[in-house]
Enzyme design. Structure first.
Site, PDB file in Angstrom:
ATOM      1  N   HIS A 119      31.728  40.845  41.126  1.00  0.00           N
ATOM      2  CA  HIS A 119      31.196  39.975  42.172  1.00  0.00           C
ATOM      3  C   HIS A 119      30.085  40.738  42.910  1.00  0.00           C
ATOM      4  O   HIS A 119      30.151  41.969  43.043  1.00  0.00           O
ATOM      5  CB  HIS A 119      32.338  39.652  43.145  1.00  0.00           C
ATOM      6  CG  HIS A 119      32.045  38.598  44.154  1.00  0.00           C
ATOM      7  ND1 HIS A 119      31.297  38.838  45.278  1.00  0.00           N
ATOM      8  CD2 HIS A 119      32.396  37.292  44.214  1.00  0.00           C
ATOM      9  CE1 HIS A 119      31.220  37.729  45.993  1.00  0.00           C
ATOM     10  NE2 HIS A 119      31.877  36.772  45.368  1.00  0.00           N
ATOM     11  N   ASP A 196      38.501  46.173  43.799  1.00  0.00           N
ATOM     12  CA  ASP A 196      38.245  44.902  44.466  1.00  0.00           C
ATOM     13  C   ASP A 196      39.426  43.987  44.134  1.00  0.00           C
ATOM     14  O   ASP A 196      39.572  43.526  43.001  1.00  0.00           O
ATOM     15  CB  ASP A 196      36.919  44.319  43.950  1.00  0.00           C
ATOM     16  CG  ASP A 196      36.644  42.931  44.510  1.00  0.00           C
ATOM     17  OD1 ASP A 196      37.509  42.384  45.222  1.00  0.00           O
ATOM     18  OD2 ASP A 196      35.557  42.382  44.233  1.00  0.00           O
ATOM     19  N   GLN A 199      40.612  38.746  44.123  1.00  0.00           N
ATOM     20  CA  GLN A 199      41.336  37.756  43.318  1.00  0.00           C
ATOM     21  C   GLN A 199      42.757  38.229  43.004  1.00  0.00           C
ATOM     22  O   GLN A 199      43.688  37.435  43.026  1.00  0.00           O
ATOM     23  CB  GLN A 199      40.588  37.483  41.998  1.00  0.00           C
ATOM     24  CG  GLN A 199      39.210  36.847  42.157  1.00  0.00           C
ATOM     25  CD  GLN A 199      39.265  35.435  42.733  1.00  0.00           C
ATOM     26  OE1 GLN A 199      40.265  34.737  42.640  1.00  0.00           O
ATOM     27  NE2 GLN A 199      38.171  35.004  43.352  1.00  0.00           N
ATOM     28  N   LYS A 222      41.925  33.775  50.453  1.00  0.00           N
ATOM     29  CA  LYS A 222      42.221  33.437  49.054  1.00  0.00           C
ATOM     30  C   LYS A 222      43.722  33.462  48.791  1.00  0.00           C
ATOM     31  O   LYS A 222      44.179  33.288  47.671  1.00  0.00           O
ATOM     32  CB  LYS A 222      41.510  34.409  48.114  1.00  0.00           C
ATOM     33  CG  LYS A 222      39.988  34.219  48.104  1.00  0.00           C
ATOM     34  CD  LYS A 222      39.338  35.092  47.075  1.00  0.00           C
ATOM     35  CE  LYS A 222      37.846  35.256  47.284  1.00  0.00           C
ATOM     36  NZ  LYS A 222      37.060  34.078  46.979  1.00  0.00           N
ATOM     37  N   CYS A 360      28.575  33.957  42.094  1.00  0.00           N
ATOM     38  CA  CYS A 360      28.250  35.242  42.747  1.00  0.00           C
ATOM     39  C   CYS A 360      28.321  36.435  41.798  1.00  0.00           C
ATOM     40  O   CYS A 360      28.455  37.571  42.236  1.00  0.00           O
ATOM     41  CB  CYS A 360      29.140  35.529  43.950  1.00  0.00           C
ATOM     42  SG  CYS A 360      28.974  34.348  45.258  1.00  0.00           S
TER      43      CYS A 360
HETATM   44  C1  PLP Z   1      36.256  39.341  42.939  1.00  0.00           C
HETATM   45  C2  PLP Z   1      35.713  39.011  44.299  1.00  0.00           C
HETATM   46  N1  PLP Z   1      35.274  39.994  45.088  1.00  0.00           N
HETATM   47  C3  PLP Z   1      34.795  39.778  46.322  1.00  0.00           C
HETATM   48  C4  PLP Z   1      34.736  38.501  46.823  1.00  0.00           C
HETATM   49  C5  PLP Z   1      34.216  38.291  48.211  1.00  0.00           C
HETATM   50  O1  PLP Z   1      35.230  37.753  49.013  1.00  0.00           O
HETATM   51  P1  PLP Z   1      34.886  37.154  50.458  1.00  0.00           P
HETATM   52  O2  PLP Z   1      33.870  36.083  50.236  1.00  0.00           O
HETATM   53  O3  PLP Z   1      36.203  36.628  50.934  1.00  0.00           O
HETATM   54  O4  PLP Z   1      34.380  38.266  51.275  1.00  0.00           O
HETATM   55  C6  PLP Z   1      35.160  37.430  46.053  1.00  0.00           C
HETATM   56  C7  PLP Z   1      35.049  36.049  46.527  1.00  0.00           C
HETATM   57  O5  PLP Z   1      34.996  35.101  45.790  1.00  0.00           O
HETATM   58  C8  PLP Z   1      35.685  37.688  44.754  1.00  0.00           C
HETATM   59  O6  PLP Z   1      36.130  36.711  43.981  1.00  0.00           O
END
Ligand code: PLP
Length: 407
Positions: A119, A196, A199, A222, A360
């Site tokens: 991401h 990270d 998910q 999430k 993203c």
């Molecule tokens: C794998 C991953 N990392 C980071 C993020 C960023 O999360 P947030 O938008 O809650 O900061 C997301 C959001 O979709 C994600 O799926």
């Protein structure tokens, strides 16, 4: 195991769920149960005081509630309470980790190892840090399904790698990485691993001690909690030596006119300003809810649902699936010959909510050979009947139908 009857009962806990619409965009955010919404309202209705400032009992009692949530989250991921830092979400967590750790420890010539499936929130902060310190970014090779094997990871590791930063579960294809094994190899090379978990924490039982990751970042929204709250987990030994990147009220114990400054102990030295108190309290209610429902059982039910979903989607001739071996709640696909955004717009007219585009993760396109995809993502409150309806609508989606909605 959760039976289908029980899920129908559970669905009643979520005011946003109904029988007319199918919400399959859970990888973007999940709906909130009544208990979470009530916790937010209760704060505003009954005790909306600030924390860490007031010398009166009522403010202190809110502070206690926030600390209880810290403990709940720590237990949920098997961390210690003082290893849990509140942030506004995974994006802030990952930025904070990259800038705090990267600026303090990385230098010219060092390498940050990541992957093309990440991401933007787990790649762009490292781009910036690499630029500032003169480090470089390298990528572990992925297979055609965007999956990262331990073998490829080992092949990509070398002595100059100082930071490995990878999602435990990726957000476009839902690939689940062997993080425990990756952490072991990372440490054998003397590097640290940032995970990270945006998910993965929502869909898996995560045990940071067992995984032995150095950092873990995730978001509350999430996993049933309100938006605006997230977490950094880090080993206390790292936090103790780490200089906070952000500065402000709350994190310091004292400072003087000439600029000398001393910090509080972790986790507080990383928490500046007024936190999202109502969201934190909502996060606590979300964790309690997941614990009460028995999270392991919810995961098992979701797994069955995903297997069924992939199986049924694989039977369709008009569909190309990019993650046919998915074990997560994500099905990434395209309907042949139709632009993904037109598909999702059409599905919306049929009462189905999914996401389309790059999600993203703009570096993945070359790996899976698709410019964009439709992403259907389920959570434990989705049903087999919803999957059946979804598959039926997708099977009958034609170019003509998607064009007709615009005329
Ligand atoms: C794998 C991953 N990392 C980071 C993020 C960023 O999360 P947030 O938008 O809650 O900061 C997301 C959001 O979709 C994600 O799926």
């Amino acid at each position: 195991m959760f039976d289908r009857q029980k899920i129908n009962q559970t669905r009643k806990d979520f005011p946003m769920l109904n029988d007319r619409e199918i919400y399959f965009d859970n990888a973007a955010t999940t709906f909130k149960p009544h208990v979470v919404i009530d916790a937010v309202l209760e704060y505003y209705n009954n005790y909306s005081y600030n924390v860490g400032r007031g010398d009166y009992l009522k403010a202190y009692s809110v502070e206690q509630k926030v600390e209880e949530v810290r403990s709940l989250i720590a237990d949920f991921i098997n961390a210690d309470k003082n290893e849990v830092i509140f942030t506004s979400g995974a994006t802030e967590s990952l930025n904070t980790i990259a800038f705090s750790y990267g600026l303090q420890y990385l230098k010219a010539g060092d390498v940050i190892l990541t992957s093309l499936a990440e991401h933007a929130s787990n790649i762009l902060p490292w781009f910036k840090v690499a630029e500032l310190v003169g480090a470089s970014i390298e990528y572990v090779e992925l297979d055609q399904y965007g999956d990262l094997s331990l073998e490829n990871f080992k092949a990509a590791m070398h002595d100059k790698v100082k930071v490995v930063s990878l999602a435990a579960m990726t957000n476009v294809l839902g690939n689940v990485l062997p993080i425990k094994e990756i952490a072991k190899v990372t440490h054998d090379y003397g590097a640290i691993i940032v995970c990270d978990g945006a998910q993965s924490v929502a869909h898996n039982l995560v045990d940071v001690k067992d995984l032995d990751v150095d950092f873990l970042a995730f978001s509350g929204h999430k996993m049933l909690a309100p938006t605006g709250v997230g977490v950094i987990y880090a080993k206390y030994s790292i936090l103790d030596k780490l200089q906070p990147f952000f500065q402000g009220g709350g994190s310091n114990s004292r400072y003087t006119q000439d600029g000398s400054l001393s910090y509080k102990k972790p986790p507080y030295k990383f928490e500046n300003g007024t936190p999202p108190i109502e969201a934190i309290l909502g996060f606590g209610a979300a964790i309690k809810y997941l614990n009460e429902q028995d999270f392991a059982k919810l995961i098992a039910y979701e797994q069955d649902l995903v297997n069924y979903f992939i199986e049924e989607m694989s039977k369709l001739d008009n569909v190309e699936i990019y993650n046919p071996n998915s074990t997560s709640g994500i099905v990434a696909f395209n309907i042949k010959g139709i632009f993904s955004q037109d598909v999702s717009t059409y599905l919306d007219t049929q009462g189905i909510q999914v996401r389309s585009g790059h999600h993203c993760s703009k570096l993945l396109n070359n790996v899976i050979k698709a410019n964009d995809t439709v992403r259907a993502s389920v959570y434990f409150y989705n049903t087999f009947e919803e999957v059946d309806r979804f598959v039926e609508v997708v099977s009958q989606t034609t170019l003509e139908k998607t064009i007709n909605i615009f005329v």
